[in-house]
Design an enzyme around this catalytic site. Sequence first.
Site, PDB file in Angstrom:
ATOM      1  N   SER A  34     -42.197   5.235   2.195  1.00 50.48           N
ATOM      2  CA  SER A  34     -41.064   5.547   1.733  1.00 50.48           C
ATOM      3  C   SER A  34     -40.509   4.317   1.116  1.00 50.48           C
ATOM      4  O   SER A  34     -39.869   4.217   0.157  1.00 50.48           O
ATOM      5  CB  SER A  34     -40.012   6.287   2.590  1.00 50.48           C
ATOM      6  OG  SER A  34     -39.997   5.465   3.729  1.00 50.48           O
ATOM      7  N   SER A 117     -33.045  -4.332  17.654  1.00 52.70           N
ATOM      8  CA  SER A 117     -32.039  -5.181  16.876  1.00 52.70           C
ATOM      9  C   SER A 117     -30.861  -5.614  17.396  1.00 52.70           C
ATOM     10  O   SER A 117     -30.513  -4.877  18.482  1.00 52.70           O
ATOM     11  CB  SER A 117     -31.447  -3.687  15.805  1.00 52.70           C
ATOM     12  OG  SER A 117     -30.552  -4.552  15.055  1.00 52.70           O
ATOM     13  N   TYR A 141     -27.419   3.802  13.745  1.00 55.85           N
ATOM     14  CA  TYR A 141     -28.512   2.990  13.587  1.00 55.85           C
ATOM     15  C   TYR A 141     -28.709   2.225  14.674  1.00 55.85           C
ATOM     16  O   TYR A 141     -29.599   2.101  15.635  1.00 55.85           O
ATOM     17  CB  TYR A 141     -28.419   1.989  12.430  1.00 55.85           C
ATOM     18  CG  TYR A 141     -29.444   0.889  12.453  1.00 55.85           C
ATOM     19  CD1 TYR A 141     -30.722   1.249  12.256  1.00 55.85           C
ATOM     20  CD2 TYR A 141     -29.084  -0.334  12.641  1.00 55.85           C
ATOM     21  CE1 TYR A 141     -31.733   0.310  12.425  1.00 55.85           C
ATOM     22  CE2 TYR A 141     -30.053  -1.541  12.955  1.00 55.85           C
ATOM     23  CZ  TYR A 141     -31.454  -0.999  12.673  1.00 55.85           C
ATOM     24  OH  TYR A 141     -32.253  -1.880  12.984  1.00 55.85           O
ATOM     25  N   LYS A 145     -31.349   2.657  18.261  1.00 53.49           N
ATOM     26  CA  LYS A 145     -32.280   1.290  18.746  1.00 53.49           C
ATOM     27  C   LYS A 145     -31.916   1.342  20.449  1.00 53.49           C
ATOM     28  O   LYS A 145     -33.067   0.940  20.959  1.00 53.49           O
ATOM     29  CB  LYS A 145     -31.743  -0.039  17.990  1.00 53.49           C
ATOM     30  CG  LYS A 145     -32.488   0.031  16.567  1.00 53.49           C
ATOM     31  CD  LYS A 145     -33.756  -0.034  16.608  1.00 53.49           C
ATOM     32  CE  LYS A 145     -34.428   0.059  15.263  1.00 53.49           C
ATOM     33  NZ  LYS A 145     -36.050   0.078  15.082  1.00 53.49           N
TER      34      LYS A 145
HETATM   35  N1  UFG Z   1     -22.433 -10.251   3.074  1.00 51.14           N
HETATM   36  C1  UFG Z   1     -21.535 -10.765   2.197  1.00 51.14           C
HETATM   37  N2  UFG Z   1     -21.815 -10.446   0.890  1.00 51.14           N
HETATM   38  C2  UFG Z   1     -23.014  -9.676   0.598  1.00 51.14           C
HETATM   39  C3  UFG Z   1     -23.614  -9.354   1.379  1.00 51.14           C
HETATM   40  C4  UFG Z   1     -23.324  -9.417   2.946  1.00 51.14           C
HETATM   41  O1  UFG Z   1     -20.304 -11.450   2.340  1.00 51.14           O
HETATM   42  O2  UFG Z   1     -23.248  -9.281  -0.592  1.00 51.14           O
HETATM   43  C5  UFG Z   1     -22.038 -10.749   4.434  1.00 51.14           C
HETATM   44  C6  UFG Z   1     -21.694  -9.618   5.366  1.00 51.14           C
HETATM   45  O3  UFG Z   1     -20.438  -8.936   5.323  1.00 51.14           O
HETATM   46  C7  UFG Z   1     -22.172  -9.943   6.921  1.00 51.14           C
HETATM   47  C8  UFG Z   1     -23.068 -11.084   6.499  1.00 51.14           C
HETATM   48  O4  UFG Z   1     -23.237 -11.330   5.164  1.00 51.14           O
HETATM   49  O5  UFG Z   1     -21.093 -10.835   7.393  1.00 51.14           O
HETATM   50  C9  UFG Z   1     -24.527 -10.435   6.758  1.00 51.14           C
HETATM   51  O6  UFG Z   1     -24.831  -9.595   6.144  1.00 51.14           O
HETATM   52  P1  UFG Z   1     -26.162  -8.646   6.265  1.00 51.14           P
HETATM   53  O7  UFG Z   1     -25.828  -7.110   5.768  1.00 51.14           O
HETATM   54  O8  UFG Z   1     -27.428  -9.425   5.810  1.00 51.14           O
HETATM   55  O9  UFG Z   1     -26.367  -8.416   7.660  1.00 51.14           O
HETATM   56  P2  UFG Z   1     -25.698  -7.856   8.906  1.00 51.14           P
HETATM   57  O10 UFG Z   1     -25.293  -9.032   9.788  1.00 51.14           O
HETATM   58  O11 UFG Z   1     -24.404  -6.905   8.496  1.00 51.14           O
HETATM   59  O12 UFG Z   1     -26.779  -7.079   9.579  1.00 51.14           O
HETATM   60  C10 UFG Z   1     -27.895  -7.289   9.874  1.00 51.14           C
HETATM   61  C11 UFG Z   1     -29.070  -6.062   9.580  1.00 51.14           C
HETATM   62  C12 UFG Z   1     -28.831  -5.032  10.415  1.00 51.14           C
HETATM   63  C13 UFG Z   1     -28.576  -5.144  11.609  1.00 51.14           C
HETATM   64  C14 UFG Z   1     -27.547  -6.247  12.015  1.00 51.14           C
HETATM   65  C15 UFG Z   1     -27.598  -6.587  13.618  1.00 51.14           C
HETATM   66  O13 UFG Z   1     -29.190  -5.997   8.218  1.00 51.14           O
HETATM   67  O14 UFG Z   1     -29.680  -3.988  10.013  1.00 51.14           O
HETATM   68  O15 UFG Z   1     -27.816  -7.463  11.323  1.00 51.14           O
HETATM   69  O16 UFG Z   1     -26.774  -7.431  13.838  1.00 51.14           O
HETATM   70  F1  UFG Z   1     -27.918  -3.997  12.269  1.00 51.14           F
END
Ligand code: UFG
Length: 320
Positions: A34, A117, A141, A145
Amino acid sequence: MRVVVTGGAGYIGAHVVRLLTTQGCDVIVLDDLSFGRADRIGSARLVTLDLAMTTNLGPLTDALAGADAVIHLAARKQVGESMSRPAWYYQQNVGGMAQLLLAMEAAGVRKLVYSSSAATYGMPDVGVVTEDTPLRPINPYGETKVVGEQMAGAAARAWGLSVVSLRYFNVAGAGWPDLGDPAVLNLVPMVFEPLSAGEPPRIFGDDHPTPDGTCVRDYVHVMDLAEAHLTALKAMDDGGTHAIFNVGTGRGYSVREVVAEVFRASGLVVPPVVCPRREGDPALLIADPTRIRLALGWEASRGLEEIVASAWAAWGQRAG
Ligand code: UFG
């Protein structure tokens, strides 16, 4: 050694598969394709199936025959989607895990590396989390996990499965330029995409309680993460144990620091725009990786510069 890798055609899975293959393992990939792509698994054998479909228990058990171990990465992983389609996330992630454990027991495969995770921690009270920090997931999600870890632990007690659960922190980078993350769902690619089009990257909130006001995360190179799986596999005994490890670096970087690193690596600079905070973002989430270092001797060897540079090189090569 024969290793079955579920989700082996995905971003992280393809790195694990390539590492296993280069070390001479016989690798079988189970993937519903997928998101995964068959052209990423090299010479590994591909079995295309959706683990979570109960009608697939027979073919799944057959695919496990003769395997020494399973590395289980196949799962849905989009937090926002999990909030809008919770039952489907449970069906896919928890249902898939249930089927896998049933098939492993039937096929007599007693070693499992489970992809967990940092989402299991939710919004912890502390910035640096150990494996003993309470699990309080804040979305379906993360809940799936946690349940997956519980199922693994129960199987260890019931029929002697040996499990290592790896709680991934923020995975990025590419071990090979053809294996970059094809999805634009995490910070690094979400900066690359607008920047490549001459548009500003977005920062979700600069009023968090952190040094520069933007969220701080622990970015781990996908190659370090893939190596952690192999290390876990080699260290695993037959004792019916369940070990749980954070997989991170212990070092946090803010969104602004990551964006600055992307500017350096790409040579492109478009000043970011600050948007409102994204709901459910913890201000700080950093792994304490002490346990995995002491127990398995694993520690991350690549830093943010290498993560971003490798991701950028792969971004330039991505197909479609
Ligand atoms: N962010 C921005 N701009 C963007 C994208 C992200 O500022 O365009 C910020 C988010 O707000 C966050 C940081 O960048 O503060 C990291 O964001 P991600 O989406 O890359 O990652 P997350 O920490 O939100 O999530 C990741 C994984 C999830 C998992 C999580 C566990 O993607 O699957 O870590 O903590 F659940």
